[in-house]
Design a protein around this motif. Structure first.
Motif, PDB file in Angstrom:
ATOM      1  N   LEU A  33      -3.295   6.389  11.077  1.00 59.11           N
ATOM      2  CA  LEU A  33      -4.109   5.517  10.230  1.00 59.11           C
ATOM      3  C   LEU A  33      -3.256   4.402   9.627  1.00 59.11           C
ATOM      4  O   LEU A  33      -3.670   3.239   9.583  1.00 59.11           O
ATOM      5  CB  LEU A  33      -4.758   6.343   9.120  1.00 59.11           C
ATOM      6  CG  LEU A  33      -5.832   5.656   8.265  1.00 59.11           C
ATOM      7  CD1 LEU A  33      -7.040   5.276   9.105  1.00 59.11           C
ATOM      8  CD2 LEU A  33      -6.258   6.554   7.112  1.00 59.11           C
TER       9      LEU A  33
ATOM     10  N   THR B 282     -14.485   2.987   8.863  1.00 61.58           N
ATOM     11  CA  THR B 282     -13.487   2.566   9.847  1.00 61.58           C
ATOM     12  C   THR B 282     -13.007   3.799  10.593  1.00 61.58           C
ATOM     13  O   THR B 282     -12.513   4.744   9.985  1.00 61.58           O
ATOM     14  CB  THR B 282     -12.288   1.875   9.169  1.00 61.58           C
ATOM     15  OG1 THR B 282     -12.737   0.683   8.529  1.00 61.58           O
ATOM     16  CG2 THR B 282     -11.228   1.514  10.200  1.00 61.58           C
TER      17      THR B 282
ATOM     18  N   SER C 281       0.795  -1.232   0.000  1.00 61.60           N
ATOM     19  CA  SER C 281       0.000   0.000   0.000  1.00 61.60           C
ATOM     20  C   SER C 281       0.826   1.280   0.000  1.00 61.60           C
ATOM     21  O   SER C 281       0.357   2.321  -0.461  1.00 61.60           O
ATOM     22  CB  SER C 281      -0.923   0.018   1.226  1.00 61.60           C
ATOM     23  OG  SER C 281      -1.779  -1.100   1.242  1.00 61.60           O
TER      24      SER C 281
ATOM     25  N   ARG D 118      -2.913  -0.075   9.791  1.00 64.03           N
ATOM     26  CA  ARG D 118      -2.894  -0.778   8.502  1.00 64.03           C
ATOM     27  C   ARG D 118      -4.108  -0.405   7.653  1.00 64.03           C
ATOM     28  O   ARG D 118      -4.778  -1.241   7.065  1.00 64.03           O
ATOM     29  CB  ARG D 118      -2.797  -2.291   8.709  1.00 64.03           C
ATOM     30  CG  ARG D 118      -1.533  -2.718   9.447  1.00 64.03           C
ATOM     31  CD  ARG D 118      -1.307  -4.201   9.368  1.00 64.03           C
ATOM     32  NE  ARG D 118      -2.267  -4.973  10.128  1.00 64.03           N
ATOM     33  CZ  ARG D 118      -2.169  -5.254  11.408  1.00 64.03           C
ATOM     34  NH1 ARG D 118      -1.132  -4.803  12.109  1.00 64.03           N
ATOM     35  NH2 ARG D 118      -3.072  -5.976  12.021  1.00 64.03           N
ATOM     36  N   ARG D 119      -4.367   0.881   7.605  1.00 64.52           N
ATOM     37  CA  ARG D 119      -5.441   1.429   6.766  1.00 64.52           C
ATOM     38  C   ARG D 119      -4.898   2.635   6.012  1.00 64.52           C
ATOM     39  O   ARG D 119      -4.019   3.346   6.507  1.00 64.52           O
ATOM     40  CB  ARG D 119      -6.636   1.889   7.605  1.00 64.52           C
ATOM     41  CG  ARG D 119      -7.284   0.844   8.475  1.00 64.52           C
ATOM     42  CD  ARG D 119      -8.069  -0.182   7.667  1.00 64.52           C
ATOM     43  NE  ARG D 119      -8.894  -1.032   8.487  1.00 64.52           N
ATOM     44  CZ  ARG D 119      -8.468  -2.065   9.202  1.00 64.52           C
ATOM     45  NH1 ARG D 119      -7.179  -2.347   9.228  1.00 64.52           N
ATOM     46  NH2 ARG D 119      -9.311  -2.817   9.895  1.00 64.52           N
ATOM     47  N   THR D 120      -5.437   2.874   4.823  1.00 61.53           N
ATOM     48  CA  THR D 120      -5.093   4.091   4.082  1.00 61.53           C
ATOM     49  C   THR D 120      -6.291   5.031   3.984  1.00 61.53           C
ATOM     50  O   THR D 120      -6.139   6.179   3.590  1.00 61.53           O
ATOM     51  CB  THR D 120      -4.599   3.755   2.659  1.00 61.53           C
ATOM     52  OG1 THR D 120      -5.622   3.030   1.961  1.00 61.53           O
ATOM     53  CG2 THR D 120      -3.325   2.922   2.708  1.00 61.53           C
ATOM     54  N   SER D 121      -7.476   4.528   4.332  1.00 58.96           N
ATOM     55  CA  SER D 121      -8.683   5.350   4.313  1.00 58.96           C
ATOM     56  C   SER D 121      -9.468   5.115   5.592  1.00 58.96           C
ATOM     57  O   SER D 121      -9.481   3.995   6.126  1.00 58.96           O
ATOM     58  CB  SER D 121      -9.562   5.017   3.100  1.00 58.96           C
ATOM     59  OG  SER D 121      -8.889   5.261   1.880  1.00 58.96           O
ATOM     60  N   GLY D 122     -10.140   6.147   6.065  1.00 58.75           N
ATOM     61  CA  GLY D 122     -10.940   6.031   7.274  1.00 58.75           C
ATOM     62  C   GLY D 122     -11.094   7.380   7.935  1.00 58.75           C
ATOM     63  O   GLY D 122     -10.728   8.424   7.376  1.00 58.75           O
TER      64      GLY D 122
ATOM     65  N   TRP E  40     -15.207   3.420   2.846  1.00 58.15           N
ATOM     66  CA  TRP E  40     -13.924   4.027   3.186  1.00 58.15           C
ATOM     67  C   TRP E  40     -13.984   4.839   4.476  1.00 58.15           C
ATOM     68  O   TRP E  40     -12.994   4.940   5.194  1.00 58.15           O
ATOM     69  CB  TRP E  40     -13.418   4.899   2.025  1.00 58.15           C
ATOM     70  CG  TRP E  40     -14.178   6.183   1.799  1.00 58.15           C
ATOM     71  CD1 TRP E  40     -15.253   6.358   0.997  1.00 58.15           C
ATOM     72  CD2 TRP E  40     -13.897   7.470   2.363  1.00 58.15           C
ATOM     73  NE1 TRP E  40     -15.686   7.671   1.020  1.00 58.15           N
ATOM     74  CE2 TRP E  40     -14.853   8.377   1.854  1.00 58.15           C
ATOM     75  CE3 TRP E  40     -12.932   7.952   3.251  1.00 58.15           C
ATOM     76  CZ2 TRP E  40     -14.884   9.721   2.199  1.00 58.15           C
ATOM     77  CZ3 TRP E  40     -12.952   9.293   3.596  1.00 58.15           C
ATOM     78  CH2 TRP E  40     -13.922  10.159   3.076  1.00 58.15           C
TER      79      TRP E  40
END
Length: 470
Positions: A243, A393, A102, A247-251, A390
């Motif tokens: 973020l 989270t 990512s 382990r997220r890129t959107s939220g 998206w």
């Protein structure tokens, strides 16, 4: 020679207790010439046994084997073996996989699939081994965390540059003193390694003046670091780093800062200020102050606000059902060095309750779940993607966000408050790495196989860009 070392220990394992199905899974390498397709004595071994053999050798020996012939290159250079080696490293495999699929391309983010053949984990392992260590500086609103990217956690803490030195002195001088102090404490030369620095959450609006203020602050940070001969700098928004740590890129990131609470929608690593950043006008300091008032009401004496903060961090929690909690025995005690024992009861959960009922502390402000719901409503109305998942989270960040029970309570309140078409699928994640979440998000970037390339700006690039701007 390499396989001969381990053959004795593996041979007995291969003959005992093997499933007939696995015995039939013999490796077949479809290659052109007989010499290149042969594994010698190992031609008729099951694939699983061959992989187990290779797992017993060091990575550098596996590289040598991959150079022996095409058959061994197929086996020793395969992703399965090198994923095993990466799983044995200090970082968790989930974090490594997230980062390499990512974040490796830098910003703007470009997602890669680990199963699509785009990634060679043998190459990634080798590149990660060669990545230079960097210094990570996370200037939070309460405390700054700093340390080496190769370490498991920050090695030191200090006051943030926003509160460093004389508040009336120019920002350049304060920043210079701040970074010099950190380099001195770490006993490092600024010119020897890249720096990853988190950008503080401030100037939240999408107005031109707010953009100019954010740009001015970032430019000041880069100016100071490059004047100190730092070779390359990576500067990323603090909420975005938190973020990444999840382990997220959107939220949506809910950052409980020292003075204010900030709710930021983030899409593919970009803060969506045009959708709307929500601000609640109190933060961790108010929670500490409220506990202090409650302790004074109950004639509990203490020496300093530091004592109160320590009690908040160790004894306080958020009740899932506030009314039901009032009827329970919630008494708990802890000993603080130099002051003795402290016992708290209802204060333990009343402190965090002001996040959901600010009026308990005499505050006229939105509650936490109302502000997050408003942010989600804006995200849904904006329709920036065809998929509304998206923004469902929610990642908590900040020291006071570590209060036990906060994530569960916020998720419950959101499901009760939001309309059904939005609340379905909403999930709240507690701070993934506690108070150091942003620091660990920066660590993911620092240890990427492609670092510092796509994430950093060099002194030469910065000077050239500055000249073009003026």
């Amino acid at each position: 020679m390499i396989l001969r070392k381990v053959w004795g220990s593996v041979w007995s394992r291969s003959n005992g207790g093997k499933d007939p199905a696995s015995q039939s899974a013999i490796i077949r390498v479809p290659l052109s010439s007989p010499s290149s397709s042969s594994l010698g004595a190992f031609d008729h071994l099951p694939m699983d046994i061959l992989i187990q053999i290779l797992m017993l050798v060091e990575p550098r020996d596996a590289v040598r084997l991959s150079l022996a012939c095409k058959a061994w290159r197929c086996l020793a250079g395969g992703n399965r073996l090198w994923i095993f080696y990466l799983q044995c490293s200090q970082e968790s495999w989930d974090s490594i996989f997230f980062a390499e699929t990512s974040l490796r391309s830098g910003y703007p983010l470009r997602m890669l699939s680990g199963e699509s053949g785009e990634l060679s984990f043998m190459r990634i392992y080798g590149q990660r081994e060669q990545v230079p260590g960097s210094i990570i500086i996370d200037g939070g609103s309460g405390y700054c965390k700093f340390g080496w990217s190769k370490y498991a956690s920050p090695s030191g803490r200090s006051a943030t540059f926003l509160e460093f030195g004389n508040i009336e002195s120019p920002i350049y001088a304060r920043l210079q003193q701040f970074f010099a102090t950190i380099f001195t404490r770490m006993q490092v030369k600024p010119s020897m390694q890249p720096i990853v620095v988190s950008l503080p959450l401030c100037h939240f609006d999408d107005t031109e003046s707010a953009k100019a203020s954010r740009r001015q602050l970032k430019t000041a940070i880069l100016n100071v670091l490059f004047d100190m001969n730092v070779p390359a700098v990576c500067a990323v928004n603090q909420a975005v780093l938190a973020l990444y740590a999840a382990r997220r890129t959107s939220g949506i990131v809910v950052n409980i800062g020292f003075q204010v609470i900030t709710i930021l929608p983030i899409l593919h690593g970009k803060v969506m200020r045009q959708i709307g950043v929500e601000i609640i006008g109190f933060g961790a300091l108010k929670l500490t102050g409220f506990l202090k008032e409650k302790m004074q009401e109950n004639n509990i004496t203490f020496q300093s606000l530091y004592t109160v903060r320590t009690l908040k961090e160790n004894l306080c929690y958020v009740a899932l059902d506030y009314k039901a909690e009032l009827s329970k025995d919630t008494q708990a005690s802890m000993k603080i060095a130099g002051e003795g024992w402290f016992t708290l009861s209802k204060e333990r959960f009343q402190t965090g309750e002001i996040l959901f009922q600010p009026r308990l502390a005499g505050l006229r402000a939105m509650s936490l779940h109302q502000a997050v719901s408003l942010c989600m409503d804006h995200c849904d109305a904006a329709g920036v993607t065809g998929d509304d998942s998206w923004f469902k989270t929610v990642v908590l960040a900040g020291g006071s966000a570590c209060l036990p029970g906060l994530a569960e309570r916020l998720e419950k309140e959101l499901h009760d408050y939001l309309p059904s078409y939005i609340c379905n699928g909403v999930r709240v994640i507690p701070p993934p790495c506690g108070v150091d979440s942003a620091w660990h998000g920066a660590k993911l970037i620092s240890n990427l196989s492609t670092f510092p390339g796509p994430w950093c700006i060099t002194r030469k690039q910065f000077r050239r860009k500055s000249r073009l701007m003026w």
